[in-house]
Design a protein around this motif. Structure first.
Motif, PDB file in Angstrom:
ATOM      1  N   ARG A  86       0.828  -1.207   0.000  1.00  0.00           N
ATOM      2  CA  ARG A  86       0.000   0.000   0.000  1.00  0.00           C
ATOM      3  C   ARG A  86       0.869   1.267   0.000  1.00  0.00           C
ATOM      4  O   ARG A  86       0.576   2.214  -0.728  1.00  0.00           O
ATOM      5  CB  ARG A  86      -0.940   0.016   1.205  1.00  0.00           C
ATOM      6  CG  ARG A  86      -2.137  -0.909   1.037  1.00  0.00           C
ATOM      7  CD  ARG A  86      -2.984  -0.915   2.314  1.00  0.00           C
ATOM      8  NE  ARG A  86      -4.163  -1.738   2.160  1.00  0.00           N
ATOM      9  CZ  ARG A  86      -5.380  -1.266   1.889  1.00  0.00           C
ATOM     10  NH1 ARG A  86      -5.577   0.025   1.745  1.00  0.00           N
ATOM     11  NH2 ARG A  86      -6.398  -2.076   1.772  1.00  0.00           N
ATOM     12  N   VAL A  87       1.927   1.283   0.809  1.00  0.00           N
ATOM     13  CA  VAL A  87       2.818   2.450   0.863  1.00  0.00           C
ATOM     14  C   VAL A  87       3.453   2.660  -0.504  1.00  0.00           C
ATOM     15  O   VAL A  87       3.502   3.788  -1.016  1.00  0.00           O
ATOM     16  CB  VAL A  87       3.878   2.295   1.979  1.00  0.00           C
ATOM     17  CG1 VAL A  87       4.953   3.364   1.858  1.00  0.00           C
ATOM     18  CG2 VAL A  87       3.213   2.354   3.352  1.00  0.00           C
ATOM     19  N   GLN A  88       3.931   1.595  -1.118  1.00  0.00           N
ATOM     20  CA  GLN A  88       4.554   1.718  -2.442  1.00  0.00           C
ATOM     21  C   GLN A  88       3.556   2.227  -3.471  1.00  0.00           C
ATOM     22  O   GLN A  88       3.890   3.052  -4.321  1.00  0.00           O
ATOM     23  CB  GLN A  88       5.139   0.369  -2.879  1.00  0.00           C
ATOM     24  CG  GLN A  88       6.372  -0.019  -2.095  1.00  0.00           C
ATOM     25  CD  GLN A  88       6.844  -1.436  -2.379  1.00  0.00           C
ATOM     26  OE1 GLN A  88       6.087  -2.285  -2.868  1.00  0.00           O
ATOM     27  NE2 GLN A  88       8.097  -1.708  -2.037  1.00  0.00           N
ATOM     28  N   LYS A  89       2.306   1.765  -3.406  1.00  0.00           N
ATOM     29  CA  LYS A  89       1.273   2.224  -4.331  1.00  0.00           C
ATOM     30  C   LYS A  89       0.964   3.703  -4.103  1.00  0.00           C
ATOM     31  O   LYS A  89       0.805   4.476  -5.056  1.00  0.00           O
ATOM     32  CB  LYS A  89       0.011   1.374  -4.170  1.00  0.00           C
ATOM     33  CG  LYS A  89      -1.060   1.679  -5.189  1.00  0.00           C
ATOM     34  CD  LYS A  89      -2.244   0.738  -5.033  1.00  0.00           C
ATOM     35  CE  LYS A  89      -3.311   1.063  -6.042  1.00  0.00           C
ATOM     36  NZ  LYS A  89      -4.500   0.213  -5.856  1.00  0.00           N
ATOM     37  N   LEU A  90       0.906   4.116  -2.840  1.00  0.00           N
ATOM     38  CA  LEU A  90       0.666   5.529  -2.526  1.00  0.00           C
ATOM     39  C   LEU A  90       1.820   6.401  -3.030  1.00  0.00           C
ATOM     40  O   LEU A  90       1.604   7.515  -3.500  1.00  0.00           O
ATOM     41  CB  LEU A  90       0.452   5.716  -1.019  1.00  0.00           C
ATOM     42  CG  LEU A  90      -0.858   5.142  -0.466  1.00  0.00           C
ATOM     43  CD1 LEU A  90      -0.813   5.054   1.058  1.00  0.00           C
ATOM     44  CD2 LEU A  90      -2.048   5.958  -0.938  1.00  0.00           C
ATOM     45  N   GLU A  91       3.035   5.889  -2.950  1.00  0.00           N
ATOM     46  CA  GLU A  91       4.188   6.618  -3.481  1.00  0.00           C
ATOM     47  C   GLU A  91       4.108   6.695  -5.009  1.00  0.00           C
ATOM     48  O   GLU A  91       4.292   7.754  -5.603  1.00  0.00           O
ATOM     49  CB  GLU A  91       5.495   5.930  -3.062  1.00  0.00           C
ATOM     50  CG  GLU A  91       5.807   6.048  -1.588  1.00  0.00           C
ATOM     51  CD  GLU A  91       6.961   5.171  -1.133  1.00  0.00           C
ATOM     52  OE1 GLU A  91       7.501   5.436  -0.050  1.00  0.00           O
ATOM     53  OE2 GLU A  91       7.330   4.212  -1.845  1.00  0.00           O
ATOM     54  N   LYS A  92       3.820   5.568  -5.636  1.00  0.00           N
ATOM     55  CA  LYS A  92       3.744   5.506  -7.104  1.00  0.00           C
ATOM     56  C   LYS A  92       2.652   6.425  -7.662  1.00  0.00           C
ATOM     57  O   LYS A  92       2.824   7.064  -8.691  1.00  0.00           O
ATOM     58  CB  LYS A  92       3.483   4.064  -7.552  1.00  0.00           C
ATOM     59  CG  LYS A  92       3.418   3.895  -9.044  1.00  0.00           C
ATOM     60  CD  LYS A  92       3.135   2.456  -9.436  1.00  0.00           C
ATOM     61  CE  LYS A  92       2.955   2.366 -10.929  1.00  0.00           C
ATOM     62  NZ  LYS A  92       2.319   1.130 -11.337  1.00  0.00           N
ATOM     63  N   ASN A  93       1.534   6.529  -6.947  1.00  0.00           N
ATOM     64  CA  ASN A  93       0.412   7.368  -7.384  1.00  0.00           C
ATOM     65  C   ASN A  93       0.592   8.839  -7.026  1.00  0.00           C
ATOM     66  O   ASN A  93      -0.295   9.650  -7.286  1.00  0.00           O
ATOM     67  CB  ASN A  93      -0.910   6.847  -6.812  1.00  0.00           C
ATOM     68  CG  ASN A  93      -1.329   5.536  -7.441  1.00  0.00           C
ATOM     69  OD1 ASN A  93      -0.954   5.221  -8.564  1.00  0.00           O
ATOM     70  ND2 ASN A  93      -2.099   4.748  -6.707  1.00  0.00           N
ATOM     71  N   GLY A  94       1.714   9.161  -6.391  1.00  0.00           N
ATOM     72  CA  GLY A  94       1.999  10.553  -6.075  1.00  0.00           C
ATOM     73  C   GLY A  94       1.291  11.085  -4.851  1.00  0.00           C
ATOM     74  O   GLY A  94       1.268  12.293  -4.628  1.00  0.00           O
ATOM     75  N   VAL A  95       0.697  10.206  -4.062  1.00  0.00           N
ATOM     76  CA  VAL A  95       0.051  10.645  -2.827  1.00  0.00           C
ATOM     77  C   VAL A  95       1.135  10.935  -1.782  1.00  0.00           C
ATOM     78  O   VAL A  95       1.128  11.968  -1.129  1.00  0.00           O
ATOM     79  CB  VAL A  95      -0.953   9.590  -2.305  1.00  0.00           C
ATOM     80  CG1 VAL A  95      -1.561  10.026  -0.980  1.00  0.00           C
ATOM     81  CG2 VAL A  95      -2.034   9.332  -3.349  1.00  0.00           C
ATOM     82  N   ILE A  96       2.084  10.013  -1.649  1.00  0.00           N
ATOM     83  CA  ILE A  96       3.246  10.244  -0.797  1.00  0.00           C
ATOM     84  C   ILE A  96       4.350  10.721  -1.734  1.00  0.00           C
ATOM     85  O   ILE A  96       4.791   9.992  -2.610  1.00  0.00           O
ATOM     86  CB  ILE A  96       3.694   8.959  -0.063  1.00  0.00           C
ATOM     87  CG1 ILE A  96       2.598   8.464   0.870  1.00  0.00           C
ATOM     88  CG2 ILE A  96       4.987   9.216   0.725  1.00  0.00           C
ATOM     89  CD1 ILE A  96       2.896   7.112   1.519  1.00  0.00           C
TER      90      ILE A  96
END
Length: 159
Positions: free
Chosen positions: A54-64
């Protein structure tokens, strides 16, 4: 961190609402960017691998978009600040005796007359950045001038 974490903020990515578990992860990371995956997993009631995904997905999507450390340098921290202070008097009078006016000021190591757009370059040494600021203020008070300060980041060899 406990698994009873609740969030009141609703976040959206690409027009869709993030689920409760993503919001929990984001709430924690927003307040503690150094939270471990184990802490995030416990709070979100997920496995560590699911949390990492989930963290990696949030990073990839530009949220983090990044993690940062906020550094505080207390004023009482001492060291040695070396700087060059260029002084160009607002009104130059050959009889102004500017070097003599600055000579007694603590922290000024030398005063050189220079060619170019500045008239004088001072070499200064003070213990802290706030004291450098105070020194520049004192120079302004004694000699109304345009002042440009350049701090030394690293001295490779003193002479």
């Amino acid at each position: 961190m406990t698994s009873t974490h609740t969030t009141t903020e609703r976040r959206y990515v690409d027009g869709r609402t993030l689920d409760e578990k993503d919001n929990i992860i984001l709430d924690i990371l927003e307040h503690n960017g150094r939270a471990t995956l184990a802490q995030l997993a416990e709070a979100a009631s997920l496995s560590i691998s699911a949390t990492q995904s989930r963290v990696q997905k949030l990073e990839k999507n530009g949220v983090i978009v990044g993690y940062r450390a906020i550094i505080h340098y207390p004023e009482q921290t001492t060291g040695t600040i070396h700087a060059f202070v260029s002084v160009t008097p607002l009104e130059y009078d050959e009889n102004a005796n500017i070097p003599e006016k600055l000579e007694h000021i603590s922290g000024i190591d030398s005063c050189d007359a220079v060619s170019g757009s500045q008239v004088y370059v001072l070499t200064v040494t003070v213990p802290t950045v706030p004291q450098l600021e105070d020194l520049v203020t004192e120079i302004h008070r004694i000699v109304p001038s345009n002042v440009e300060t350049t701090m030394v980041l690293h001295r490779y060899f003193p002479r």
